[in-house]
Design a protein around this motif. Structure first.
Motif, PDB file in Angstrom:
ATOM      1  N   LEU A   2      44.236  24.880  35.642  1.00 17.23           N
ATOM      2  CA  LEU A   2      44.502  26.306  35.456  1.00 17.23           C
ATOM      3  C   LEU A   2      44.641  26.652  33.979  1.00 17.23           C
ATOM      4  O   LEU A   2      44.258  27.753  33.548  1.00 17.23           O
ATOM      5  N   GLY A  52      40.615  32.236  34.630  1.00 19.58           N
ATOM      6  CA  GLY A  52      40.367  32.699  35.986  1.00 19.58           C
ATOM      7  C   GLY A  52      41.039  31.820  37.018  1.00 19.58           C
ATOM      8  O   GLY A  52      42.104  31.250  36.791  1.00 19.58           O
ATOM      9  N   SER A  53      40.373  31.679  38.157  1.00 20.71           N
ATOM     10  CA  SER A  53      40.922  30.890  39.254  1.00 20.71           C
ATOM     11  C   SER A  53      40.207  29.551  39.337  1.00 20.71           C
ATOM     12  O   SER A  53      39.174  29.329  38.698  1.00 20.71           O
ATOM     13  N   THR A 110      41.308  27.526  32.083  1.00 23.80           N
ATOM     14  CA  THR A 110      40.540  28.714  32.430  1.00 23.80           C
ATOM     15  C   THR A 110      41.458  29.914  32.541  1.00 23.80           C
ATOM     16  O   THR A 110      42.637  29.768  32.880  1.00 23.80           O
ATOM     17  N   ASP A 154      50.444  28.070  39.678  1.00 24.30           N
ATOM     18  CA  ASP A 154      50.233  29.486  39.991  1.00 24.30           C
ATOM     19  C   ASP A 154      49.243  29.560  41.155  1.00 24.30           C
ATOM     20  O   ASP A 154      48.032  29.649  40.962  1.00 24.30           O
ATOM     21  N   TRP A 155      49.778  29.503  42.346  1.00 24.29           N
ATOM     22  CA  TRP A 155      48.923  29.448  43.531  1.00 24.29           C
ATOM     23  C   TRP A 155      48.082  30.701  43.708  1.00 24.29           C
ATOM     24  O   TRP A 155      47.063  30.670  44.409  1.00 24.29           O
ATOM     25  N   THR A 156      48.457  31.811  43.095  1.00 23.80           N
ATOM     26  CA  THR A 156      47.656  33.034  43.225  1.00 23.80           C
ATOM     27  C   THR A 156      46.292  32.879  42.566  1.00 23.80           C
ATOM     28  O   THR A 156      45.395  33.695  42.793  1.00 23.80           O
ATOM     29  N   ARG A 157      46.124  31.825  41.776  1.00 30.74           N
ATOM     30  CA  ARG A 157      44.845  31.567  41.103  1.00 30.74           C
ATOM     31  C   ARG A 157      44.139  30.348  41.696  1.00 30.74           C
ATOM     32  O   ARG A 157      43.225  29.807  41.087  1.00 30.74           O
ATOM     33  N   VAL A 158      44.560  29.942  42.887  1.00 34.49           N
ATOM     34  CA  VAL A 158      43.985  28.755  43.520  1.00 34.49           C
ATOM     35  C   VAL A 158      43.345  29.128  44.855  1.00 34.49           C
ATOM     36  O   VAL A 158      43.997  29.727  45.717  1.00 34.49           O
ATOM     37  N   GLU A 159      42.083  28.770  45.011  1.00 30.85           N
ATOM     38  CA  GLU A 159      41.358  28.920  46.275  1.00 30.85           C
ATOM     39  C   GLU A 159      41.296  27.550  46.930  1.00 30.85           C
ATOM     40  O   GLU A 159      40.923  26.569  46.283  1.00 30.85           O
TER      41      GLU A 159
END
Length: 206
Positions: free
Chosen positions: A27, A32-33, A30, A57-62
């Motif tokens: 993370l 982004g995600s 980058t 930061d799980w909001t940036r993890v797919e």
């Protein structure tokens, strides 16, 4: 074939710490995600639970399942359902597998392995290829595991290796022996085919 780092006696907490460092590092590289793929089964979920209070930061993890049983997500055998329940409350976006899906490049591919050397749902009878032109396959293991007698969807070896790093978590001496033989090139089971084609760092926690 990549060099394989094997780490014995790792606790769930130690593996969670390693994963936190890997994902935070990815993370940090980058704005982004990032995307990761994780396995089903019983092994990953106690480890994932330890990441609830991590700095990720799980909001940036797919998050993609490496494979799944073709069942409804509310079925106990659904990997996507269990991963969604574990990680969506933390902010992650969980993507259910679909036969027509185009998986992204993964920052990390986390895999388990069966005693027969299968990875994801790439069982020996499937004859998985390192040059498979498709990223996702619908398949039926033979024999069907009695605890999960369902057709499957699975990422293929090229899709799993479209990643910056690969990590295995393997419990049990018998399985570790199969993995070590694969790393040594002593057989041609699915795990050996993946390791032979791997170009990125591979870590195996035992």
């Amino acid at each position: 074939m990549s060099q394989v780092e094997q780490i014995s006696g790792a606790s769930d907490a130690a593996i969670a710490g390693w994963l936190e460092a890997q994902l935070c590092g990815a993370l940090g590289r980058t704005a982004g995600s990032i995307a990761i793929t994780v396995p089903g089964g019983s092994t990953p979920f106690p480890i994932l639970a330890r990441l609830a209070d991590s700095a990720i930061d799980w909001t940036r993890v797919e998050v993609w399942p490496g494979d799944d049983r073709i069942v409804a997500e509310d079925h106990p055998a659904s990997n996507a359902g269990r991963i969604r329940a574990a990680l969506e409350p933390l902010g992650a976006r969980v993507v259910a597998l679909d036969e027509a899906a185009i998986p992204p490049h993964f920052a990390l591919a986390w895999l388990g392995m069966g005693g027969d050397g299968h990875i994801a749902s790439l069982f020996p009878n499937i004859d998985p290829r390192a040059d498979d032109p498709r990223p996702v396959r619908r398949l039926v293991p033979d024999p069907l595991p009695p605890e999960a007698p369902f057709a499957r969807l699975s990422l293929t070896i090229p899709a799993l290796l479209n990643s910056d790093a690969v990590v295995f978590v393997i419990r049990g001496e018998d399985k570790r022996a199969v993995f070590e033989a694969a790393a040594a090139g002593d057989h041609d089971l699915p795990v050996a085919r993946l390791l032979r084609a791997a170009h990125q760092p591979v870590t195996c926690f035992g």
